[in-house]
Design a protein around this motif. Structure first.
Motif, PDB file in Angstrom:
ATOM      1  N   SER A   1       0.794  -1.221   0.000  1.00 10.94           N
ATOM      2  CA  SER A   1       0.000   0.000   0.000  1.00 10.94           C
ATOM      3  C   SER A   1       0.836   1.285   0.000  1.00 10.94           C
ATOM      4  N   HIS A   2       1.720   1.424   0.969  1.00 11.09           N
ATOM      5  CA  HIS A   2       2.374   2.724   1.134  1.00 11.09           C
ATOM      6  C   HIS A   2       3.265   3.075  -0.052  1.00 11.09           C
ATOM      7  N   CYS A   3       4.140   2.137  -0.447  1.00  4.91           N
ATOM      8  CA  CYS A   3       5.004   2.439  -1.598  1.00  4.91           C
ATOM      9  C   CYS A   3       4.221   2.583  -2.901  1.00  4.91           C
ATOM     10  N   PRO A   4       3.263   1.692  -3.195  1.00  5.60           N
ATOM     11  CA  PRO A   4       2.464   1.934  -4.403  1.00  5.60           C
ATOM     12  C   PRO A   4       1.825   3.322  -4.421  1.00  5.60           C
ATOM     13  N   HIS A   5       1.346   3.782  -3.292  1.00  5.72           N
ATOM     14  CA  HIS A   5       0.757   5.122  -3.268  1.00  5.72           C
ATOM     15  C   HIS A   5       1.811   6.198  -3.541  1.00  5.72           C
ATOM     16  N   LEU A   6       2.966   6.079  -2.903  1.00  4.29           N
ATOM     17  CA  LEU A   6       3.986   7.114  -3.117  1.00  4.29           C
ATOM     18  C   LEU A   6       4.416   7.159  -4.578  1.00  4.29           C
ATOM     19  N   ILE A   7       4.536   5.991  -5.177  1.00  2.00           N
ATOM     20  CA  ILE A   7       4.958   5.899  -6.569  1.00  2.00           C
ATOM     21  C   ILE A   7       3.902   6.505  -7.492  1.00  2.00           C
ATOM     22  N   ALA A   8       2.665   6.244  -7.180  1.00  2.00           N
ATOM     23  CA  ALA A   8       1.580   6.810  -7.991  1.00  2.00           C
ATOM     24  C   ALA A   8       1.578   8.335  -7.866  1.00  2.00           C
ATOM     25  N   TYR A   9       1.748   8.837  -6.643  1.00  2.00           N
ATOM     26  CA  TYR A   9       1.834  10.277  -6.444  1.00  2.00           C
ATOM     27  C   TYR A   9       2.978  10.854  -7.279  1.00  2.00           C
ATOM     28  N   THR A  10       4.118  10.176  -7.258  1.00  2.00           N
ATOM     29  CA  THR A  10       5.290  10.685  -7.974  1.00  2.00           C
ATOM     30  C   THR A  10       5.024  10.756  -9.469  1.00  2.00           C
ATOM     31  N   MET A  11       4.471   9.697 -10.023  1.00  2.00           N
ATOM     32  CA  MET A  11       4.240   9.669 -11.472  1.00  2.00           C
ATOM     33  C   MET A  11       3.246  10.748 -11.884  1.00  2.00           C
ATOM     34  N   VAL A  12       2.250  10.965 -11.078  1.00  2.00           N
ATOM     35  CA  VAL A  12       1.276  12.005 -11.383  1.00  2.00           C
ATOM     36  C   VAL A  12       1.949  13.378 -11.335  1.00  2.00           C
ATOM     37  N   GLY A  13       2.853  13.553 -10.382  1.00  2.00           N
ATOM     38  CA  GLY A  13       3.596  14.808 -10.285  1.00  2.00           C
ATOM     39  C   GLY A  13       4.503  15.042 -11.483  1.00  2.00           C
ATOM     40  N   VAL A  14       5.165  13.990 -11.939  1.00  2.00           N
ATOM     41  CA  VAL A  14       6.050  14.103 -13.109  1.00  2.00           C
ATOM     42  C   VAL A  14       5.251  14.545 -14.331  1.00  2.00           C
ATOM     43  N   ALA A  15       4.108  13.916 -14.519  1.00  2.00           N
ATOM     44  CA  ALA A  15       3.276  14.244 -15.679  1.00  2.00           C
ATOM     45  C   ALA A  15       2.885  15.716 -15.644  1.00  2.00           C
ATOM     46  N   ASP A  16       2.617  16.194 -14.438  1.00  2.00           N
ATOM     47  CA  ASP A  16       2.173  17.578 -14.287  1.00  2.00           C
ATOM     48  C   ASP A  16       3.303  18.566 -14.579  1.00  2.00           C
ATOM     49  N   ASP A  17       4.527  18.140 -14.290  1.00  2.00           N
ATOM     50  CA  ASP A  17       5.687  19.032 -14.451  1.00  2.00           C
ATOM     51  C   ASP A  17       6.157  19.194 -15.885  1.00  2.00           C
ATOM     52  N   LEU A  18       5.871  18.204 -16.702  1.00  2.00           N
ATOM     53  CA  LEU A  18       6.469  18.129 -18.028  1.00  2.00           C
ATOM     54  C   LEU A  18       5.900  19.215 -18.929  1.00  2.00           C
ATOM     55  N   ARG A  19       6.753  20.134 -19.346  1.00  2.00           N
ATOM     56  CA  ARG A  19       6.249  21.291 -20.076  1.00  2.00           C
ATOM     57  C   ARG A  19       5.849  20.971 -21.515  1.00  2.00           C
ATOM     58  N   ARG A  20       6.520  19.996 -22.116  1.00  2.00           N
ATOM     59  CA  ARG A  20       6.255  19.738 -23.533  1.00  2.00           C
ATOM     60  C   ARG A  20       4.948  18.973 -23.755  1.00  2.00           C
ATOM     61  N   VAL A  21       4.414  18.395 -22.671  1.00  2.00           N
ATOM     62  CA  VAL A  21       3.121  17.720 -22.764  1.00  2.00           C
ATOM     63  C   VAL A  21       2.175  18.495 -21.860  1.00  2.00           C
ATOM     64  N   THR A  22       1.082  18.966 -22.390  1.00  2.00           N
ATOM     65  CA  THR A  22       0.206  19.804 -21.578  1.00  2.00           C
ATOM     66  C   THR A  22      -0.597  18.944 -20.599  1.00  2.00           C
ATOM     67  N   ASP A  23      -1.031  19.590 -19.510  1.00  2.00           N
ATOM     68  CA  ASP A  23      -1.900  18.905 -18.548  1.00  2.00           C
ATOM     69  C   ASP A  23      -3.127  18.335 -19.243  1.00  2.00           C
ATOM     70  N   SER A  24      -3.646  19.101 -20.193  1.00  2.00           N
ATOM     71  CA  SER A  24      -4.892  18.640 -20.814  1.00  2.00           C
ATOM     72  C   SER A  24      -4.627  17.397 -21.664  1.00  2.00           C
ATOM     73  N   GLU A  25      -3.440  17.281 -22.224  1.00  2.00           N
ATOM     74  CA  GLU A  25      -3.102  16.041 -22.946  1.00  2.00           C
ATOM     75  C   GLU A  25      -2.987  14.863 -21.980  1.00  2.00           C
ATOM     76  N   VAL A  26      -2.310  15.093 -20.882  1.00  2.00           N
ATOM     77  CA  VAL A  26      -2.156  14.028 -19.896  1.00  2.00           C
ATOM     78  C   VAL A  26      -3.534  13.542 -19.444  1.00  2.00           C
ATOM     79  N   ILE A  27      -4.406  14.506 -19.231  1.00  2.00           N
ATOM     80  CA  ILE A  27      -5.734  14.167 -18.747  1.00  2.00           C
ATOM     81  C   ILE A  27      -6.544  13.461 -19.832  1.00  2.00           C
TER      82      ILE A  27
END
Lengths: 304, 304
Positions: free
Chosen positions: B187-213
């Protein structure tokens, strides 16, 4: 009817869903299918998948107006080499591969002049594979990305777009490089990470497999679902989208290290702010209609 | 009826589900509730959550035979200090925290002799939180782990076990250290990893949030679901289960680097073998009945 004859090469989850969906829409006069595996062909004949299951790819593509390669990305070049000389002049060749750069490189050179090459990628799937895994609603309200190459005929592109729309998908057009980066973020890296976490759990000697399995509802379960996808398909995806995948994994590792450090140093504010931000992204996905907040995820009983 | 009076302190997803499930089972004569937030108390009163919503924790626990702390792990020590002197002799105090070592350390010292301390942890949840998020079937066929401390009265343990079974959970007993390791993995590590991946997607400037979504159905969506959980709860989990979480994250990073290297060097065999192994683990989870292979994940419409 959008195409007189459609040929599906490779009869897995995507092709079988395309067949049922094409039939539901009446989008093709006839659909021919072929799979390298004789077992898959037998299964397809038994369950009525495709109007005509052929014993060779060459036979399947004969006179087809649309040919769709539904094989793993690593196998597409060889299939294109085999069928290229047998494609009908004016036909459209497309595919459903998860990586577009490599497919374009390897398939393009085998296509004769007069055949329209319009690579594609429907963003839909389940953790199941094979000819029996498909169902007609797989593409409903999902995205299908079309990635035209230089010189693609606008009319061929427009027709393929209307075909996917008849299968109830939303269509977006983008270039191959951007496609491969977007997919590295939204699909390829999440899958690799899920595979990794499932592997770690399996390796840990102090926690038994049966404990991991019993207690999976606590979060791990969502990882195992995506880590259950077809191994051959995913091997090819990572080998084919190497550059973008490694770039995103690099960023992921960097972020993960920052969160690890926050845990080690007890920086609760950093963690709370991070988790609050990711929660907002989830809301965006709900609002975009790509998921529902119902406990069943909006996925309902399948129908052929 | 298993307990005459149950008191639930903190009225979020878990407590509200416990109330509806307790009512369904007829497992308590009366259920009192309290939440620090007056807004949550108002909501609870409005929707009929608990037989009696009190304006203080001390009032709620008065004469209760079972008191369950349903607040974030980091808040449990303070709540225990407040209510400790007001617990009925012979009462059982339990909790639903995701970490057990720290809860035992911080709650235990505040309990008077004659009160039975039996920490617990139901492995069930959704991405929603708050008093309106609960439903009676949340614990059906899910696991509830009980983690008795040294000197726990066997009868108090047996009664709490029968209570959770009345709520249709399966109960397992283990020690705190093992619990915290198992949960770090599942549970704990899977959650942290999921949080991290979602954060990475949000940070990436060349791919817009709306594309990720827009394109999240391709795998990323499963990550966002678990990354949408309550930020305060998860901050406390990571700060409280630091040692086990960091150990598992270390192993995870090691494995991820090995897979990254396989991608970089084009080692398809390594990738294929790894993905085949993780697929087998998924099958184990299906066979253990902790998930279904139906496209709706076996999650059906909720009922209060």
């Amino acid at each position: 009817m959008i195409y007189g004859k459609v040929a599906l090469i490779g009869l897995g989850l995507i092709a079988s869903s395309m067949f049922w969906s094409t039939r539901r829409a009446g989008a093709a006069g006839t659909v021919a299918g072929y799979d390298l595996s004789s077992e898959a062909r037998d299964t397809a004949r038994r369950i009525g998948l495709c109007d005509n299951v052929c014993d060779s790819a060459v036979e399947a593509v004969k006179d087809a107006d649309l040919v769709v390669l539904c094989v793993p990305v690593g196998a597409m070049g060889a299939v294109a080499a085999e069928i290229g000389p047998h494609l009908k002049p004016g036909a459209t060749l497309s595919d459903v591969g998860s990586v577009k750069g490599r497919v374009i490189e390897e398939v393009g050179p085998h296509l004769p002049g007069g055949v329209h090459f319009v690579p594609g990628h429907p963003l839909a799937g389940t953790e199941h594979s094979g000819p029996e895994a498909g169902f007609s609603s797989l593409f409903d309200n999902r995205w299908c990305l079309l990635v035209p190459v230089e010189g693609t005929d606008p009319e061929a592109l427009a027709t393929l777009k209307s075909y996917w729309e008849a299968l109830r998908a939303n269509v977006e057009v983008m270039d191959a490089e951007h496609h491969d980066l977007v997919l590295a973020v939204t699909s390829h890296c999440p899958h690799l990470i899920a595979y990794t976490m499932v592997g770690v759990a399996d390796d840990l000697r102090r926690v038994t497999d049966s404990e991991v399995i019993k207690y999976s509802a606590a979060g791990f379960r969502d990882f195992t679902r995506i880590a259950a996808s077809d191994p051959t398909m995913w091997r090819d995806v990572f080998l084919s989208n190497k550059e973008a995948t490694l770039e995103i994994l690099g960023r992921f590792t960097e972020e993960l290290f920052a969160l690890q450090r926050a845990i080690r140093t007890g920086d609760g504010e950093h963690l709370h702010a991070y988790f609050t931000r990711t929660r907002a992204i989830r809301r965006g996905i709900l609002e975009a209609g790509q998921d529902t907040d119902a406990p069943d995820f909006g996925r309902v009983k399948v129908e052929r």
